[in-house]
Design a protein around this motif. Structure first.
Motif, PDB file in Angstrom:
ATOM      1  N   ILE A   1      36.259 -50.693  51.101  1.00  0.00           N
ATOM      2  CA  ILE A   1      35.729 -50.399  52.439  1.00  0.00           C
ATOM      3  C   ILE A   1      36.270 -49.050  52.914  1.00  0.00           C
ATOM      4  O   ILE A   1      35.516 -48.217  53.423  1.00  0.00           O
ATOM      5  N   MET A   2      37.561 -48.819  52.712  1.00  0.00           N
ATOM      6  CA  MET A   2      38.171 -47.565  53.164  1.00  0.00           C
ATOM      7  C   MET A   2      37.671 -46.363  52.361  1.00  0.00           C
ATOM      8  O   MET A   2      37.706 -45.231  52.860  1.00  0.00           O
ATOM      9  N   ARG A   3      37.202 -46.579  51.145  1.00  0.00           N
ATOM     10  CA  ARG A   3      36.576 -45.485  50.398  1.00  0.00           C
ATOM     11  C   ARG A   3      35.157 -45.219  50.925  1.00  0.00           C
ATOM     12  O   ARG A   3      34.670 -44.100  50.843  1.00  0.00           O
ATOM     13  N   ALA A   4      34.516 -46.240  51.459  1.00  0.00           N
ATOM     14  CA  ALA A   4      33.141 -46.103  51.944  1.00  0.00           C
ATOM     15  C   ALA A   4      33.063 -45.506  53.343  1.00  0.00           C
ATOM     16  O   ALA A   4      32.169 -44.708  53.631  1.00  0.00           O
ATOM     17  N   ILE A   5      33.969 -45.907  54.239  1.00  0.00           N
ATOM     18  CA  ILE A   5      33.932 -45.421  55.622  1.00  0.00           C
ATOM     19  C   ILE A   5      35.289 -44.814  55.980  1.00  0.00           C
ATOM     20  O   ILE A   5      36.314 -45.191  55.413  1.00  0.00           O
ATOM     21  N   PRO A   6      35.316 -43.874  56.927  1.00  0.00           N
ATOM     22  CA  PRO A   6      36.555 -43.141  57.221  1.00  0.00           C
ATOM     23  C   PRO A   6      37.521 -43.845  58.173  1.00  0.00           C
ATOM     24  O   PRO A   6      38.628 -43.351  58.384  1.00  0.00           O
ATOM     25  N   HIS A   7      37.163 -44.970  58.731  1.00  0.00           N
ATOM     26  CA  HIS A   7      37.990 -45.624  59.751  1.00  0.00           C
ATOM     27  C   HIS A   7      39.312 -46.102  59.158  1.00  0.00           C
ATOM     28  O   HIS A   7      39.367 -46.555  58.011  1.00  0.00           O
TER      29      HIS A   7
ATOM     30  N   ARG B   1      24.013 -57.081  49.584  1.00  0.00           N
ATOM     31  CA  ARG B   1      22.721 -56.955  48.890  1.00  0.00           C
ATOM     32  C   ARG B   1      22.248 -55.533  49.164  1.00  0.00           C
ATOM     33  O   ARG B   1      21.735 -55.253  50.256  1.00  0.00           O
ATOM     34  N   LEU B   2      22.486 -54.639  48.198  1.00  0.00           N
ATOM     35  CA  LEU B   2      22.208 -53.223  48.383  1.00  0.00           C
ATOM     36  C   LEU B   2      20.806 -53.001  48.936  1.00  0.00           C
ATOM     37  O   LEU B   2      19.839 -53.579  48.455  1.00  0.00           O
ATOM     38  N   GLY B   3      20.739 -52.154  49.963  1.00  0.00           N
ATOM     39  CA  GLY B   3      19.469 -51.834  50.582  1.00  0.00           C
ATOM     40  C   GLY B   3      18.905 -52.913  51.481  1.00  0.00           C
ATOM     41  O   GLY B   3      17.847 -52.724  52.079  1.00  0.00           O
ATOM     42  N   GLU B   4      19.611 -54.036  51.594  1.00  0.00           N
ATOM     43  CA  GLU B   4      19.074 -55.154  52.374  1.00  0.00           C
ATOM     44  C   GLU B   4      20.022 -55.678  53.446  1.00  0.00           C
ATOM     45  O   GLU B   4      19.677 -55.675  54.623  1.00  0.00           O
ATOM     46  N   SER B   5      21.212 -56.164  53.029  1.00  0.00           N
ATOM     47  CA  SER B   5      22.082 -56.827  54.004  1.00  0.00           C
ATOM     48  C   SER B   5      23.527 -56.862  53.515  1.00  0.00           C
ATOM     49  O   SER B   5      23.812 -56.628  52.342  1.00  0.00           O
ATOM     50  N   ALA B   6      24.405 -57.178  54.451  1.00  0.00           N
ATOM     51  CA  ALA B   6      25.824 -57.354  54.141  1.00  0.00           C
ATOM     52  C   ALA B   6      26.419 -58.346  55.126  1.00  0.00           C
ATOM     53  O   ALA B   6      25.920 -58.507  56.244  1.00  0.00           O
ATOM     54  N   VAL B   7      27.485 -58.993  54.687  1.00  0.00           N
ATOM     55  CA  VAL B   7      28.253 -59.878  55.560  1.00  0.00           C
ATOM     56  C   VAL B   7      29.696 -59.401  55.531  1.00  0.00           C
ATOM     57  O   VAL B   7      30.330 -59.359  54.466  1.00  0.00           O
ATOM     58  N   GLY B   8      30.200 -59.016  56.701  1.00  0.00           N
ATOM     59  CA  GLY B   8      31.582 -58.563  56.832  1.00  0.00           C
ATOM     60  C   GLY B   8      32.422 -59.598  57.543  1.00  0.00           C
ATOM     61  O   GLY B   8      31.907 -60.397  58.332  1.00  0.00           O
ATOM     62  N   ILE B   9      33.710 -59.564  57.256  1.00  0.00           N
ATOM     63  CA  ILE B   9      34.671 -60.464  57.894  1.00  0.00           C
ATOM     64  C   ILE B   9      35.667 -59.640  58.697  1.00  0.00           C
ATOM     65  O   ILE B   9      36.206 -58.643  58.205  1.00  0.00           O
ATOM     66  N   LYS B  10      35.904 -60.058  59.925  1.00  0.00           N
ATOM     67  CA  LYS B  10      36.966 -59.489  60.762  1.00  0.00           C
ATOM     68  C   LYS B  10      37.850 -60.641  61.200  1.00  0.00           C
ATOM     69  O   LYS B  10      37.422 -61.538  61.933  1.00  0.00           O
TER      70      LYS B  10
ATOM     71  N   MET C   1      30.433 -54.548  63.939  1.00  0.00           N
ATOM     72  CA  MET C   1      29.076 -54.613  63.395  1.00  0.00           C
ATOM     73  C   MET C   1      28.687 -53.270  62.780  1.00  0.00           C
ATOM     74  O   MET C   1      28.132 -53.213  61.677  1.00  0.00           O
ATOM     75  N   ALA C   2      28.965 -52.182  63.511  1.00  0.00           N
ATOM     76  CA  ALA C   2      28.603 -50.845  63.050  1.00  0.00           C
ATOM     77  C   ALA C   2      29.337 -50.485  61.753  1.00  0.00           C
ATOM     78  O   ALA C   2      28.751 -49.875  60.851  1.00  0.00           O
ATOM     79  N   GLN C   3      30.608 -50.858  61.648  1.00  0.00           N
ATOM     80  CA  GLN C   3      31.358 -50.558  60.433  1.00  0.00           C
ATOM     81  C   GLN C   3      30.834 -51.355  59.249  1.00  0.00           C
ATOM     82  O   GLN C   3      30.762 -50.836  58.124  1.00  0.00           O
ATOM     83  N   THR C   4      30.452 -52.590  59.471  1.00  0.00           N
ATOM     84  CA  THR C   4      29.851 -53.389  58.404  1.00  0.00           C
ATOM     85  C   THR C   4      28.538 -52.746  57.968  1.00  0.00           C
ATOM     86  O   THR C   4      28.263 -52.622  56.771  1.00  0.00           O
ATOM     87  N   ALA C   5      27.736 -52.315  58.940  1.00  0.00           N
ATOM     88  CA  ALA C   5      26.472 -51.637  58.637  1.00  0.00           C
ATOM     89  C   ALA C   5      26.715 -50.341  57.873  1.00  0.00           C
ATOM     90  O   ALA C   5      26.006 -50.042  56.899  1.00  0.00           O
ATOM     91  N   ALA C   6      27.709 -49.566  58.284  1.00  0.00           N
ATOM     92  CA  ALA C   6      28.013 -48.298  57.615  1.00  0.00           C
ATOM     93  C   ALA C   6      28.408 -48.527  56.160  1.00  0.00           C
ATOM     94  O   ALA C   6      27.995 -47.782  55.267  1.00  0.00           O
ATOM     95  N   ALA C   7      29.189 -49.563  55.902  1.00  0.00           N
ATOM     96  CA  ALA C   7      29.572 -49.880  54.521  1.00  0.00           C
ATOM     97  C   ALA C   7      28.333 -50.217  53.694  1.00  0.00           C
ATOM     98  O   ALA C   7      28.199 -49.776  52.542  1.00  0.00           O
ATOM     99  N   LEU C   8      27.407 -50.985  54.274  1.00  0.00           N
ATOM    100  CA  LEU C   8      26.151 -51.305  53.586  1.00  0.00           C
ATOM    101  C   LEU C   8      25.381 -50.029  53.251  1.00  0.00           C
ATOM    102  O   LEU C   8      24.926 -49.844  52.118  1.00  0.00           O
ATOM    103  N   VAL C   9      25.244 -49.138  54.219  1.00  0.00           N
ATOM    104  CA  VAL C   9      24.484 -47.906  54.014  1.00  0.00           C
ATOM    105  C   VAL C   9      25.110 -47.063  52.911  1.00  0.00           C
ATOM    106  O   VAL C   9      24.432 -46.629  51.976  1.00  0.00           O
ATOM    107  N   VAL C  10      26.407 -46.812  52.995  1.00  0.00           N
ATOM    108  CA  VAL C  10      27.084 -45.949  52.023  1.00  0.00           C
ATOM    109  C   VAL C  10      27.028 -46.554  50.623  1.00  0.00           C
ATOM    110  O   VAL C  10      26.749 -45.854  49.646  1.00  0.00           O
ATOM    111  N   GLU C  11      27.258 -47.851  50.507  1.00  0.00           N
ATOM    112  CA  GLU C  11      27.182 -48.502  49.194  1.00  0.00           C
ATOM    113  C   GLU C  11      25.765 -48.446  48.639  1.00  0.00           C
ATOM    114  O   GLU C  11      25.567 -48.251  47.445  1.00  0.00           O
TER     115      GLU C  11
END
Length: 143
Positions: free
Chosen positions: A6-12, A26-35, A63-73
């Protein structure tokens, strides 16, 4: 995705990294993140003393960070070195407070992607109960 990926994918970074793991991708479709929400979170010192509640804006940020990880991956090599900038949030709803000890499960689903702009829906749940939902747009850009 573990925290390292995750830290390689997003800068936070701490204290603003608000997703601990991606458990479904699911690349290009969805992701489930845990906080995992703990009493040690720095924002609980002031929100609210004696009655700790996770700020809604930080739930949206999770939510935005989970989305960002999906996009970058999804972008793979094309996403290397890119940042995902939040553009808009629509229809945000907060259904119940998130408190220390809760584990948020954040489902993000791509609605569409046109060029560098993505639109995603997000739902955060605790113990299967919806705590927040929103639709957001993001743009992929060079830093």
């Amino acid at each position: 995705m573990d925290i390292g990926r995750i830290m390689r994918a997003i800068p936070h970074r701490y204290p603003f990294l608000l997703v601990d793991r991606i458990v479904e991708l699911r690349l290009g479709e969805s992701a489930v993140g845990i906080k995992n929400v703990t009493a040690n979170e720095n924002f609980f010192q002031g929100h609210f003393p004696g009655h700790p509640v996770m700020p809604g804006v930080l739930i949206i940020e999770s939510m935005a960070q989970t989305a960002a990880a999906l996009v970058v991956e999804t972008l793979g090599q094309a996403g290397t070195g890119k940042l995902v900038y939040f553009m808009s949030i629509d229809e945000a709803k907060f259904r119940r407070p998130v408190v220390p000890g809760d584990q948020m499960r954040i489902q993000v689903t791509k609605q569409r992607a046109r060029g560098t702009v993505w639109r995603l829906s997000a739902v955060a749940r605790v113990d299967g109960v919806v705590v927040a939902e929103a639709t957001c747009s993001a743009m992929i850009r060079d830093p």
